[in-house]
Design an enzyme around this catalytic site. Structure first.
Site, short mmCIF file in Angstrom:
data_model
loop_
_atom_site.label_atom_id
_atom_site.label_comp_id
_atom_site.label_asym_id
_atom_site.label_seq_id
_atom_site.Cartn_x
_atom_site.Cartn_y
_atom_site.Cartn_z
N LYS A 159 0.79 -1.38 0.21
CA LYS A 159 0.00 0.01 -0.09
C LYS A 159 0.99 1.16 0.18
O LYS A 159 1.49 1.76 0.98
CB LYS A 159 -0.91 -0.06 1.22
CG LYS A 159 -2.03 1.21 1.06
CD LYS A 159 -2.08 2.05 2.24
CE LYS A 159 -1.47 2.99 2.55
NZ LYS A 159 -1.41 4.12 1.59
N GLY A 173 7.10 5.65 7.95
CA GLY A 173 6.38 6.59 8.04
C GLY A 173 6.36 7.46 9.50
O GLY A 173 7.40 7.45 10.17
N SER A 174 5.20 8.18 9.94
CA SER A 174 5.21 8.77 10.86
C SER A 174 5.42 7.76 12.32
O SER A 174 4.79 6.66 12.20
CB SER A 174 3.88 9.52 11.09
OG SER A 174 2.97 8.91 11.23
N ASN A 175 5.75 8.38 13.48
CA ASN A 175 5.70 7.81 14.69
C ASN A 175 4.20 7.42 15.20
O ASN A 175 3.95 6.33 15.84
CB ASN A 175 6.42 8.44 15.99
CG ASN A 175 7.85 8.42 15.62
OD1 ASN A 175 8.36 8.48 14.96
ND2 ASN A 175 8.42 7.88 16.78
N VAL A 190 1.63 6.83 13.37
CA VAL A 190 0.97 5.53 12.72
C VAL A 190 2.03 4.29 12.92
O VAL A 190 1.24 3.40 13.04
CB VAL A 190 0.93 6.06 11.06
CG1 VAL A 190 0.41 4.56 10.55
CG2 VAL A 190 -0.03 6.89 10.76
N GLY A 191 2.87 4.66 13.00
CA GLY A 191 4.00 3.18 13.24
C GLY A 191 3.51 2.56 14.55
O GLY A 191 3.56 1.26 14.43
N GLU A 229 10.05 1.82 10.50
CA GLU A 229 11.11 3.04 10.42
C GLU A 229 10.30 4.38 10.63
O GLU A 229 9.39 4.48 9.63
CB GLU A 229 11.84 2.76 9.16
CG GLU A 229 12.83 1.73 9.24
CD GLU A 229 13.72 1.74 10.37
OE1 GLU A 229 14.23 2.83 10.98
OE2 GLU A 229 14.09 0.63 10.73
N CYS A 281 13.81 11.11 6.45
CA CYS A 281 13.83 10.89 8.06
C CYS A 281 15.11 11.05 8.65
O CYS A 281 15.64 11.10 9.76
CB CYS A 281 13.55 9.37 8.38
SG CYS A 281 14.15 8.27 7.34
N GLU A 323 10.07 16.30 15.21
CA GLU A 323 10.68 16.19 13.56
C GLU A 323 9.56 17.09 12.84
O GLU A 323 8.40 17.01 12.94
CB GLU A 323 10.17 14.72 13.01
CG GLU A 323 10.60 14.58 11.57
CD GLU A 323 10.39 13.01 11.21
OE1 GLU A 323 9.52 12.53 11.36
OE2 GLU A 323 11.39 12.45 10.83
N1 LIG Z 1 10.26 8.05 8.47
C1 LIG Z 1 10.06 8.59 7.25
O1 LIG Z 1 10.60 8.60 6.23
C2 LIG Z 1 8.73 9.35 6.96
C3 LIG Z 1 8.21 10.15 8.18
N2 LIG Z 1 7.09 10.88 8.18
C4 LIG Z 1 6.69 11.70 9.17
O2 LIG Z 1 5.20 11.59 9.29
C5 LIG Z 1 4.74 13.03 9.00
C6 LIG Z 1 3.32 12.83 8.42
O3 LIG Z 1 3.32 12.28 7.14
P1 LIG Z 1 2.33 11.28 6.54
O4 LIG Z 1 2.59 11.16 5.13
O5 LIG Z 1 0.93 11.72 7.08
O6 LIG Z 1 2.88 9.75 7.15
P2 LIG Z 1 2.06 8.59 7.59
O7 LIG Z 1 2.58 7.82 8.77
O8 LIG Z 1 0.58 8.85 7.75
O9 LIG Z 1 2.17 7.94 6.13
C7 LIG Z 1 2.85 6.77 5.92
C8 LIG Z 1 2.13 5.65 5.54
O10 LIG Z 1 1.32 5.11 6.38
C9 LIG Z 1 0.02 5.11 5.88
N3 LIG Z 1 -1.02 5.28 6.78
C10 LIG Z 1 -1.74 6.40 7.34
N4 LIG Z 1 -2.39 6.35 8.36
C11 LIG Z 1 -2.32 4.91 8.59
C12 LIG Z 1 -2.87 3.73 9.44
N5 LIG Z 1 -3.78 4.74 10.50
N6 LIG Z 1 -2.59 2.69 9.51
C13 LIG Z 1 -1.70 2.24 8.65
N7 LIG Z 1 -1.18 2.90 7.56
C14 LIG Z 1 -1.57 4.25 7.65
C15 LIG Z 1 0.01 5.91 4.69
O11 LIG Z 1 -1.11 6.05 3.73
C16 LIG Z 1 1.30 6.08 4.16
O12 LIG Z 1 1.28 5.01 3.16
C17 LIG Z 1 5.69 13.79 8.50
O13 LIG Z 1 5.68 15.18 8.60
C18 LIG Z 1 6.81 12.90 8.96
O14 LIG Z 1 7.19 13.86 10.34
C19 LIG Z 1 6.30 10.82 6.75
C20 LIG Z 1 6.73 10.12 5.83
C21 LIG Z 1 8.15 9.47 5.84
O1 LIG Z 2 19.02 9.49 3.74
C1 LIG Z 2 18.40 8.56 2.94
O2 LIG Z 2 19.07 8.28 2.00
C2 LIG Z 2 17.17 7.77 3.37
C3 LIG Z 2 16.14 8.42 4.14
C4 LIG Z 2 15.21 7.66 4.59
O3 LIG Z 2 15.27 6.60 4.84
C5 LIG Z 2 13.79 8.19 4.72
O4 LIG Z 2 13.73 9.36 4.75
O5 LIG Z 2 12.72 7.43 5.03
#
Ligand SMILES: NC(=O)C1=CN([C@@H]2O[C@H](COP(=O)(O)OP(=O)(O)OC[C@H]3O[C@@H](n4cnc5c(N)ncnc54)[C@H](O)[C@@H]3O)[C@@H](O)[C@H]2O)C=CC1
Ligand SMILES: O=C(O)CCC(=O)C(=O)O
Length: 486
Positions: free
Chosen positions: A177, A230-232, A234-235, A252, A286, A388
């Site tokens: 997804k 993704g976000s903490n 949701v994780g 992650e 991230c 973050e």
């Molecule tokens: N660690 C990383 O690389 C990332 C961190 N983030 C952080 O998250 C914040 C919000 O970004 P979002 O796009 O809203 O992140 P998110 O955590 O909501 O989305 C990440 C993934 O999880 C899915 N998702 C959303 N809600 C869910 C749920 N309840 N159960 C299962 N899956 C779900 C989303 O559709 C997407 O595929 C950003 O501002 C950033 O701080 C966002 C994207 C990547």
């Molecule tokens: O720094 C990178 O190349 C990867 C970063 C990453 O894994 C992320 O933003 O989710």
């Protein structure tokens, strides 16, 4: 007139519309009036079909040799390479980063696929001496079964690939997804798997709302493993759902990554690292640098050099070759970043440069742009020093000695990546030993992950697991210990 294309789910080897009959537009963040295309707004029934297909495909897929599964991945890599221009352009249109960054990421996806294709030929176990001299004892590994892959929008090719490729080569089938914002890029990536001839049901993609499809994956009884970036917030929900039904999970999540600039640092290189690590991809990594801790003796010089360069950075559409930094990936992300900038000002930090773009700027007014932003007079209790932001925002903090710098660097709930600029070997050793981060980099920026090395964070940044390199085998397989006697 352009008629935007509609992209379908990929289930059981076929492209299909959602049972809902609904679609969602993918918006170009550089110009919110432009719809890149439409993707399926799916529901749990679509997910069930995908999981059933993956479930049916799993026995014959796991029975193939690792080398045979690897051969498929080599074919996927060749197709992704051949389609690089189109896929990178789609990525740029959907999430806004510059075309060279999108091409670089797609090339990285090709390399990851080739790396894991080779994994199909590498060892998966050890021989361990038994206490019984007539027996043989060894370990082998078996796949989990069906793996659910939930990915974000910031690396729309690299992250899906670094989760799907090891899942597949170690014998799992996959339901992915992707983030809604970058689902067209994901559809084009899935087409590479289709055209490489993977058997029906081995890879499946369902697009839609995060809570519905992502939540559905977390709770689905026929999904044995879930890998998420993704976000903490949701994780943690996914981790709890998986734990409650005994599924394996890997998370992650965020970072609040520090760059330490010691008194003896090469300041020009440190400025370059702060800009590249903090502002490339509009700070949406991230591993992005978010806090810059600078020794008080070089603080003023560093700040002047940094500001001189940040002021030159050209903001614009990712398809313009003069653009250095594109927009935030979505309206929601732009609003989140602006709310952090406002909080920084309200809590007493000094905004040295940046913030929102002018509404009169003809070139930028229709996009989700935020100027590169630098704050000074930041204290550790401020929100912008703790949370973050995931945007182009740097917070400068002074320090007096390295012990204090490492303590400041560690004084957050995250521990993903960290870097230091110094020539002093004692400083370097202290930093390597005392920094609580899964990735520590010396005289290099905080971002930049190498596909052949383990990647993951400490503290709240991950579920304490590692992705990429050979570390991936730990999540995507279970060890079976074999005791064998005639
Ligand atoms: N660690 C990383 O690389 C990332 C961190 N983030 C952080 O998250 C914040 C919000 O970004 P979002 O796009 O809203 O992140 P998110 O955590 O909501 O989305 C990440 C993934 O999880 C899915 N998702 C959303 N809600 C869910 C749920 N309840 N159960 C299962 N899956 C779900 C989303 O559709 C997407 O595929 C950003 O501002 C950033 O701080 C966002 C994207 C990547
Ligand atoms: O720094 C990178 O190349 C990867 C970063 C990453 O894994 C992320 O933003 O989710």
């Amino acid at each position: 007139m352009t008629i935007e294309q509609t992209y379908l789910n990929f289930i059981d080897g076929k492209w299909s519309s959602s049972v809902t009959g609904k679609v969602t537009g993918s918006i170009n963040p550089a110009n919110s009036n432009e719809i890149v295309g439409y993707v399926q707004d799916s529901n749990e029934a679509d997910l069930d079909l995908a999981v059933s297909a993956a479930n049916r495909a799993k026995e014959s897929w796991r029975k193939l040799s690792g080398a045979a599964r690897g051969d498929y991945l080599f074919k996927v890599a060749n197709l992704l390479e051949a389609r690089l221009e189109d896929i990178a352009t789609t990525m740029m249109l959907e999430m806004g980063k510059t075309l060279p960054e999108c091409k670089g990421e797609t090339t990285r996806g090709v390399a990851i696929l080739r790396y894991y294709a080779g994994e199909g030929m590498r060892k998966i176990g050890d021989v361990i001496p038994s206490t019984d001299s007539e027996a043989m004892m060894f370990t082998t590994r078996v796949p989990l079964g069906v793996v659910g892959v939930i990915t974000p929008w910031n690396f729309p090719v690299a992250i899906p690939v670094w989760k799907m490729a090891p899942a597949l080569v170690y014998g799992n089938t996959v339901v992915i997804k992707p983030a809604l914002e970058t689902s067209i890029t994901a559809a084009k990536l899935l087409a590479c798997f289709e055209d490489a001839g993977l058997p029906a049901g081995v890879v499946n993609m369902v697009t839609g709302d995060g809570a519905v499809i992502g939540g559905g994956i977390a709770n689905h009884p026929n999904i044995q493993g879930i890998t998420f970036t993704g976000s903490n917030r949701v994780g943690k929900q996914i981790g709890q759902a998986a734990l409650s039904r005994g599924a394996k999970y890997q998370l992650e999540m965020g970072g609040k990554n520090p760059l330490i600039v010691a008194a003896d640092a090469n300041l020009d290189l440190a400025v370059e690292a702060a800009i590249s690590g903090g502002l490339k991809s509009t700070g949406q990594k991230c591993t992005a640098t978010s806090r810059v801790l600078v020794h008080s003796s070089v603080y003023d010089v560093f700040r002047t050099k940094l500001l001189d360069q940040v002021k030159q950075l050209k903001l614009g559409n990712g398809n313009d070759s003069t653009t250095w930094m594109g927009p935030c990936a979505s309206e929601k992300q732009r609003d989140t970043v602006l709310s952090y900038i406002n909080k920084g000002v309200a809590e007493g930090a000094s905004l040295l440069f940046g913030g929102s773009v002018s509404a009169d700027d003809e070139e930028l007014k229709n996009g989700y742009y935020v100027q590169p932003t630098v704050f000074d007079n930041v204290t550790t209790d401020m929100t912008i020093a703790k949370e973050e932001i995931f945007g182009p925002v740097l917070a400068l903090l002074p320090f007096e000695d390295l012990k204090e710098a490492v303590a400041l660097a560690n004084d957050v709930e995250y521990g993903l990546s960290a870097s230091i600029y110094t020539q002093n070997i004692a400083n370097i050793l202290t930093f390597i030993s005392d920094m609580d981060a899964g990735l520590v980099r010396i005289n290099a920026e905080t971002a930049g992950v190498e596909l052949q090395a383990p990647f993951g964070g400490m503290k709240q940044s991950s579920s304490h697991s590692r992705e990429q390199g050979q570390a991936a085998i730990e999540f995507f397989t279970s060890i079976k210990t074999v005791f064998l006697k005639a």
